[in-house]
Write a protein that holds these residues in place. Structure first.
Motif, PDB file in Angstrom:
ATOM      1  N   GLU A  99      15.975  14.628  -8.798  1.00 45.24           N
ATOM      2  CA  GLU A  99      16.248  15.597  -7.736  1.00 45.24           C
ATOM      3  C   GLU A  99      15.532  16.927  -7.938  1.00 45.24           C
ATOM      4  O   GLU A  99      15.252  17.332  -9.065  1.00 45.24           O
ATOM      5  CB  GLU A  99      17.755  15.841  -7.649  1.00 45.24           C
ATOM      6  N   ASN A 100      15.274  17.593  -6.799  1.00 47.67           N
ATOM      7  CA  ASN A 100      14.754  18.967  -6.746  1.00 47.67           C
ATOM      8  C   ASN A 100      13.468  19.171  -7.534  1.00 47.67           C
ATOM      9  O   ASN A 100      13.305  20.160  -8.236  1.00 47.67           O
ATOM     10  CB  ASN A 100      15.825  19.964  -7.207  1.00 47.67           C
ATOM     11  N   MET A 101      12.546  18.252  -7.397  1.00 46.21           N
ATOM     12  CA  MET A 101      11.245  18.399  -8.041  1.00 46.21           C
ATOM     13  C   MET A 101      10.314  19.143  -7.092  1.00 46.21           C
ATOM     14  O   MET A 101      10.305  18.893  -5.891  1.00 46.21           O
ATOM     15  CB  MET A 101      10.666  17.025  -8.384  1.00 46.21           C
ATOM     16  N   GLY A 102       9.542  20.069  -7.632  1.00 52.50           N
ATOM     17  CA  GLY A 102       8.591  20.821  -6.825  1.00 52.50           C
ATOM     18  C   GLY A 102       7.198  20.259  -6.968  1.00 52.50           C
ATOM     19  O   GLY A 102       6.790  19.838  -8.057  1.00 52.50           O
ATOM     20  N   ALA A 103       6.451  20.236  -5.867  1.00 53.77           N
ATOM     21  CA  ALA A 103       5.097  19.672  -5.897  1.00 53.77           C
ATOM     22  C   ALA A 103       4.145  20.523  -5.063  1.00 53.77           C
ATOM     23  O   ALA A 103       4.521  21.036  -4.004  1.00 53.77           O
ATOM     24  CB  ALA A 103       5.108  18.246  -5.358  1.00 53.77           C
ATOM     25  N   LEU A 104       2.926  20.664  -5.549  1.00 52.98           N
ATOM     26  CA  LEU A 104       1.850  21.225  -4.742  1.00 52.98           C
ATOM     27  C   LEU A 104       1.348  20.109  -3.846  1.00 52.98           C
ATOM     28  O   LEU A 104       1.136  18.983  -4.305  1.00 52.98           O
ATOM     29  CB  LEU A 104       0.722  21.746  -5.621  1.00 52.98           C
ATOM     30  N   THR A 105       1.178  20.411  -2.570  1.00 53.80           N
ATOM     31  CA  THR A 105       0.774  19.398  -1.595  1.00 53.80           C
ATOM     32  C   THR A 105      -0.568  19.781  -0.985  1.00 53.80           C
ATOM     33  O   THR A 105      -0.737  20.910  -0.519  1.00 53.80           O
ATOM     34  CB  THR A 105       1.824  19.280  -0.478  1.00 53.80           C
ATOM     35  N   ALA A 106      -1.517  18.859  -1.002  1.00 52.53           N
ATOM     36  CA  ALA A 106      -2.813  19.049  -0.350  1.00 52.53           C
ATOM     37  C   ALA A 106      -2.974  17.953   0.698  1.00 52.53           C
ATOM     38  O   ALA A 106      -2.617  16.803   0.462  1.00 52.53           O
ATOM     39  CB  ALA A 106      -3.944  18.981  -1.363  1.00 52.53           C
ATOM     40  N   ARG A 107      -3.493  18.330   1.857  1.00 52.91           N
ATOM     41  CA  ARG A 107      -3.594  17.390   2.980  1.00 52.91           C
ATOM     42  C   ARG A 107      -4.938  17.564   3.675  1.00 52.91           C
ATOM     43  O   ARG A 107      -5.428  18.677   3.843  1.00 52.91           O
ATOM     44  CB  ARG A 107      -2.466  17.699   3.959  1.00 52.91           C
ATOM     45  N   VAL A 108      -5.526  16.452   4.117  1.00 51.64           N
ATOM     46  CA  VAL A 108      -6.730  16.464   4.942  1.00 51.64           C
ATOM     47  C   VAL A 108      -6.491  15.497   6.089  1.00 51.64           C
ATOM     48  O   VAL A 108      -5.971  14.402   5.886  1.00 51.64           O
ATOM     49  CB  VAL A 108      -7.979  16.032   4.141  1.00 51.64           C
ATOM     50  N   GLY A 109      -6.853  15.923   7.295  1.00 49.61           N
ATOM     51  CA  GLY A 109      -6.658  15.059   8.450  1.00 49.61           C
ATOM     52  C   GLY A 109      -7.737  15.244   9.491  1.00 49.61           C
ATOM     53  O   GLY A 109      -8.571  16.146   9.395  1.00 49.61           O
ATOM     54  N   TYR A 110      -7.702  14.373  10.486  1.00 50.56           N
ATOM     55  CA  TYR A 110      -8.629  14.464  11.605  1.00 50.56           C
ATOM     56  C   TYR A 110      -7.858  14.246  12.898  1.00 50.56           C
ATOM     57  O   TYR A 110      -7.206  13.219  13.064  1.00 50.56           O
ATOM     58  CB  TYR A 110      -9.757  13.432  11.497  1.00 50.56           C
ATOM     59  N   ARG A 111      -7.929  15.234  13.783  1.00 49.25           N
ATOM     60  CA  ARG A 111      -7.241  15.147  15.079  1.00 49.25           C
ATOM     61  C   ARG A 111      -8.182  14.536  16.097  1.00 49.25           C
ATOM     62  O   ARG A 111      -9.311  14.984  16.252  1.00 49.25           O
ATOM     63  CB  ARG A 111      -6.792  16.540  15.521  1.00 49.25           C
ATOM     64  N   ILE A 112      -7.676  13.508  16.777  1.00 46.85           N
ATOM     65  CA  ILE A 112      -8.456  12.778  17.776  1.00 46.85           C
ATOM     66  C   ILE A 112      -7.805  13.042  19.130  1.00 46.85           C
ATOM     67  O   ILE A 112      -6.863  12.369  19.508  1.00 46.85           O
ATOM     68  CB  ILE A 112      -8.446  11.268  17.466  1.00 46.85           C
ATOM     69  N   GLY A 113      -8.273  14.033  19.830  1.00 48.77           N
ATOM     70  CA  GLY A 113      -7.676  14.388  21.114  1.00 48.77           C
ATOM     71  C   GLY A 113      -6.409  15.205  20.950  1.00 48.77           C
ATOM     72  O   GLY A 113      -6.108  15.734  19.887  1.00 48.77           O
ATOM     73  N   GLY A 136       0.182  23.470   0.373  1.00 46.37           N
ATOM     74  CA  GLY A 136       1.532  24.000   0.414  1.00 46.37           C
ATOM     75  C   GLY A 136       2.402  23.567  -0.747  1.00 46.37           C
ATOM     76  O   GLY A 136       1.917  23.089  -1.779  1.00 46.37           O
ATOM     77  N   TYR A 137       3.695  23.713  -0.550  1.00 45.96           N
ATOM     78  CA  TYR A 137       4.701  23.400  -1.554  1.00 45.96           C
ATOM     79  C   TYR A 137       5.742  22.474  -0.934  1.00 45.96           C
ATOM     80  O   TYR A 137       6.154  22.678   0.206  1.00 45.96           O
ATOM     81  CB  TYR A 137       5.376  24.680  -2.046  1.00 45.96           C
ATOM     82  N   SER A 138       6.180  21.472  -1.725  1.00 47.07           N
ATOM     83  CA  SER A 138       7.199  20.533  -1.252  1.00 47.07           C
ATOM     84  C   SER A 138       8.313  20.406  -2.277  1.00 47.07           C
ATOM     85  O   SER A 138       8.073  20.441  -3.485  1.00 47.07           O
ATOM     86  CB  SER A 138       6.583  19.148  -1.016  1.00 47.07           C
ATOM     87  N   ASN A 139       9.534  20.239  -1.781  1.00 47.71           N
ATOM     88  CA  ASN A 139      10.683  19.925  -2.619  1.00 47.71           C
ATOM     89  C   ASN A 139      10.958  18.438  -2.432  1.00 47.71           C
ATOM     90  O   ASN A 139      11.149  17.983  -1.308  1.00 47.71           O
ATOM     91  CB  ASN A 139      11.896  20.759  -2.228  1.00 47.71           C
ATOM     92  N   VAL A 140      10.980  17.692  -3.554  1.00 47.42           N
ATOM     93  CA  VAL A 140      11.067  16.237  -3.483  1.00 47.42           C
ATOM     94  C   VAL A 140      12.291  15.748  -4.247  1.00 47.42           C
ATOM     95  O   VAL A 140      12.550  16.187  -5.369  1.00 47.42           O
ATOM     96  CB  VAL A 140       9.803  15.582  -4.080  1.00 47.42           C
ATOM     97  N   SER A 141      13.040  14.836  -3.639  1.00 48.66           N
ATOM     98  CA  SER A 141      14.119  14.119  -4.319  1.00 48.66           C
ATOM     99  C   SER A 141      13.857  12.634  -4.133  1.00 48.66           C
ATOM    100  O   SER A 141      13.627  12.169  -3.021  1.00 48.66           O
ATOM    101  CB  SER A 141      15.478  14.484  -3.721  1.00 48.66           C
TER     102      SER A 141
END
Length: 192
Positions: free
Chosen positions: A60-74, A50-55
């Motif tokens: 201020e107002n820096m844009g970033a590409l965001t990549a995430r990996v997770g594991y759901r336990i229950g 996705g995309y994130s706006n970071v300050s």
């Protein structure tokens, strides 16, 4: 021909011989093997992009590409890691600012509000580097760099629009030694 002892049995023909199977036992066996429970359907690996706006402090107002990996336990717990890379310059005083990187790891508490929607809170640790550069006059260039690491926490909502594809929106606040970081993000989510 044999007489049937149990009249509530489901009968079917197999060749010339009659066989009986108790209906409830057959349905229970098929259900146990074929359909995972709601909790099992939510368990497992997931990812997001996705995309994130970071300050971060005065950056201020820096844009970033965001990549995430997770594991759901229950149904209620997950762990996830994410990385952000600068995509759109923001501002720091009169300079162009960008995220060099931001890496984080989080424990996630999930609160299902429907079969397809979860509210969540998360807490963890983030390490990031932000840079700014620009002209300070004829023949002069100035730069500023900020490294921060520390605790981060946030909240959000995730909605599955299909069996394996969803959308996610979130806010995360990071506590740094010198500056705090605020991030608003939207992303596509994928279950595996």
């Amino acid at each position: 021909m044999r007489s049937l002892r149990n009249r509530s049995a489901l009968c079917f023909s197999l060749g010339d011989e009659m066989k009986t199977i108790p209906f409830a036992v057959a349905i229970a066996a098929i259900s146990a093997v074929a359909a995972p429970t709601e909790s099992e359907a939510r368990d497992g690996l997931y990812a997001g992009l996705g995309y994130s706006n970071v300050s971060a402090g005065d950056f201020e107002n820096m844009g970033a590409l965001t990549a995430r990996v997770g594991y759901r336990i229950g149904q209620y717990i997950a762990i996830e890691g994410e990385t952000q890379l600068g995509a759109v310059d923001g501002e720091y005083q009169d300079l162009d600012a960008s995220i060099d990187y931001s890496n984080g790891v989080f424990a996630v508490g999930l609160f299902p509000i429907s079969e397809k929607t979860d509210l969540f809170v998360r807490a963890g640790y983030v390490d990031e580097k932000v840079s700014a550069s620009g002209s300070c006059g004829v023949g002069c260039t100035t730069t500023a760099t900020m490294w921060e690491d520390g605790a981060a926490y946030g909240l959000g909502v995730q909605h599955w629009v299909g069996e394996r594809v969803g959308v996610r929106a979130e806010y995360t606040h990071g506590e740094g030694d010198f500056n705090d970081t605020d991030t608003l993000g939207v992303s596509a989510a994928f279950r595996f």
